[in-house]
Design an enzyme around this catalytic site. Structure first.
Site, PDB file in Angstrom:
ATOM      1  N   ASP A  67       0.821  -1.208   0.000  1.00 43.24           N
ATOM      2  CA  ASP A  67       0.000   0.000   0.000  1.00 43.24           C
ATOM      3  C   ASP A  67       0.857   1.261   0.000  1.00 43.24           C
ATOM      4  O   ASP A  67       2.082   1.201   0.182  1.00 43.24           O
ATOM      5  CB  ASP A  67      -0.965   0.000   1.204  1.00 43.24           C
ATOM      6  CG  ASP A  67      -0.310  -0.489   2.486  1.00 43.24           C
ATOM      7  OD1 ASP A  67       0.927  -0.345   2.625  1.00 43.24           O
ATOM      8  OD2 ASP A  67      -1.013  -1.016   3.352  1.00 43.24           O
ATOM      9  N   ASP A 136      -7.887  -2.865  13.664  1.00 43.43           N
ATOM     10  CA  ASP A 136      -9.244  -3.125  13.173  1.00 43.43           C
ATOM     11  C   ASP A 136      -9.299  -4.374  12.291  1.00 43.43           C
ATOM     12  O   ASP A 136     -10.294  -4.636  11.648  1.00 43.43           O
ATOM     13  CB  ASP A 136      -9.767  -1.898  12.406  1.00 43.43           C
ATOM     14  CG  ASP A 136      -8.900  -1.565  11.194  1.00 43.43           C
ATOM     15  OD1 ASP A 136      -7.858  -2.226  10.972  1.00 43.43           O
ATOM     16  OD2 ASP A 136      -9.265  -0.636  10.442  1.00 43.43           O
ATOM     17  N   HIS A 138      -7.315  -4.956   9.677  1.00 46.54           N
ATOM     18  CA  HIS A 138      -6.942  -4.768   8.275  1.00 46.54           C
ATOM     19  C   HIS A 138      -5.657  -5.526   7.934  1.00 46.54           C
ATOM     20  O   HIS A 138      -4.798  -5.751   8.786  1.00 46.54           O
ATOM     21  CB  HIS A 138      -6.857  -3.281   7.886  1.00 46.54           C
ATOM     22  CG  HIS A 138      -5.722  -2.511   8.484  1.00 46.54           C
ATOM     23  ND1 HIS A 138      -5.804  -1.172   8.777  1.00 46.54           N
ATOM     24  CD2 HIS A 138      -4.452  -2.864   8.838  1.00 46.54           C
ATOM     25  CE1 HIS A 138      -4.661  -0.756   9.268  1.00 46.54           C
ATOM     26  NE2 HIS A 138      -3.825  -1.762   9.313  1.00 46.54           N
ATOM     27  N   GLU A 143      -9.608  -2.219   4.783  1.00 44.84           N
ATOM     28  CA  GLU A 143     -10.288  -1.878   6.029  1.00 44.84           C
ATOM     29  C   GLU A 143     -11.591  -2.673   6.163  1.00 44.84           C
ATOM     30  O   GLU A 143     -12.128  -3.177   5.169  1.00 44.84           O
ATOM     31  CB  GLU A 143     -10.592  -0.370   6.048  1.00 44.84           C
ATOM     32  CG  GLU A 143      -9.336   0.523   6.016  1.00 44.84           C
ATOM     33  CD  GLU A 143      -8.585   0.561   7.349  1.00 44.84           C
ATOM     34  OE1 GLU A 143      -8.618  -0.434   8.107  1.00 44.84           O
ATOM     35  OE2 GLU A 143      -7.932   1.585   7.633  1.00 44.84           O
TER      36      GLU A 143
HETATM   37  P1  PGA Z   1       2.082  -1.723  12.765  1.00 41.68           P
HETATM   38  O1  PGA Z   1       0.671  -1.914  12.093  1.00 41.68           O
HETATM   39  O2  PGA Z   1       3.032  -2.526  11.956  1.00 41.68           O
HETATM   40  O3  PGA Z   1       2.408  -0.276  12.682  1.00 41.68           O
HETATM   41  O4  PGA Z   1       1.929  -2.240  14.164  1.00 41.68           O
HETATM   42  C1  PGA Z   1       0.436  -2.929  11.191  1.00 41.68           C
HETATM   43  C2  PGA Z   1      -0.782  -2.603  10.381  1.00 41.68           C
HETATM   44  O5  PGA Z   1      -1.543  -1.711  10.750  1.00 41.68           O
HETATM   45  O6  PGA Z   1      -0.978  -3.252   9.341  1.00 41.68           O
END
Ligand code: PGA
Length: 235
Positions: A67, A136, A138, A143
């Protein structure tokens, strides 16, 4: 799913680095799907070290990132282009032309998404996809929603994602780009092997839902239960 618990972030990252290194040694022209965020930094450090030690080379590897924030130029320090350069690409021998991220400043995001999906297909799909998991549920920036988003798409980020990522933008969720381009679930699920890394105990609750709860679009990572070759690593 193979689920493995580790004592620490370092132990999880070391295991993940050896998994990716094994993939590269078995298939030097591997196509890797890569992630950003705090989760994979230890994995990338491990890969850089294995490269330094002469145990792996990225010379023939191709990468596609999951992404990119929409509206951030590649040169912005918090873009995922910049992240990947900082933590991996500048430390190994991968040719820049073999690293792919979506253009966060694409004028026509739908066209950029079609181009990206087509490029992954043309490369033969992903041999190994690295994933973190959001609070959440994702994966990439897919999302929670009413249905699973299959193709690469422009997405409005969930308020919990903006809050979680505010730490990279001076602590202010309003400064986090509100939308992003993300690989869809078809590409992710098409990867021949998936490594899902869960970054700490505060994410155990969502991980439990993702790997043990019903498969549903409200928890996008739950779709991984339908994949035949997933390693889930957590600590
Ligand atoms: P983080 O988040 O690696 O910053 O803990 C992972 C994500 O949100 O996919």
């Amino acid at each position: 799913m193979n689920v493995r618990q580790f004592d620490s972030y370092e132990a999880m990252s070391r295991y993940a680095a050896f998994s990716v290194a094994t993939q590269i040694r078995q298939k030097p022209d591997s196509v890797l799907g890569l992630a950003t965020g705090s989760t994979p930094i230890g994995l990338y450090d491990g890969l850089a070290q294995l490269y330094q030690e002469g145990l792996i080379s990225f010379r023939r590897v191709t990468t596609f990132n999951l992404d990119e924030y929409y509206g951030l130029p590649a040169e912005h320090p918090e873009s995922y282009h910049a992240f990947m350069k900082r933590y991996l690409f500048s430390k190994v021998d991968i040719p820049a032309a073999q690293t792919h991220l979506m253009d966060g400043c694409a004028k026509d995001p739908a066209e950029e998404c079609r181009r990206y999906d087509a490029a992954i297909t043309a490369a033969g799909g992903l041999d190994l996809q690295v994933l973190g998991i959001g609070f959440d549920g994702h994966i990439g920036f897919n999302e929670p929603g009413d249905s699973f988003a299959v193709d690469c798409h422009l997405v409005q980020l969930d308020p919990s994602t903006l809050a979680a990522n505010a730490r990279f933008f001076g602590g202010d969720p309003a400064k986090v780009p509100a939308s992003a381009l993300t690989m869809g679930l078809r590409c992710i699920m098409g990867a021949r092997h998936i490594l899902l890394l869960c970054n700490g105990p505060e994410k155990h609750a969502i991980l439990k839902q993702a790997i043990g709860g019903p498969v549903r679009p409200e928890v996008p990572a739950s779709i991984l239960q339908l994949h035949p070759n997933v390693d889930v690593l957590f600590f």
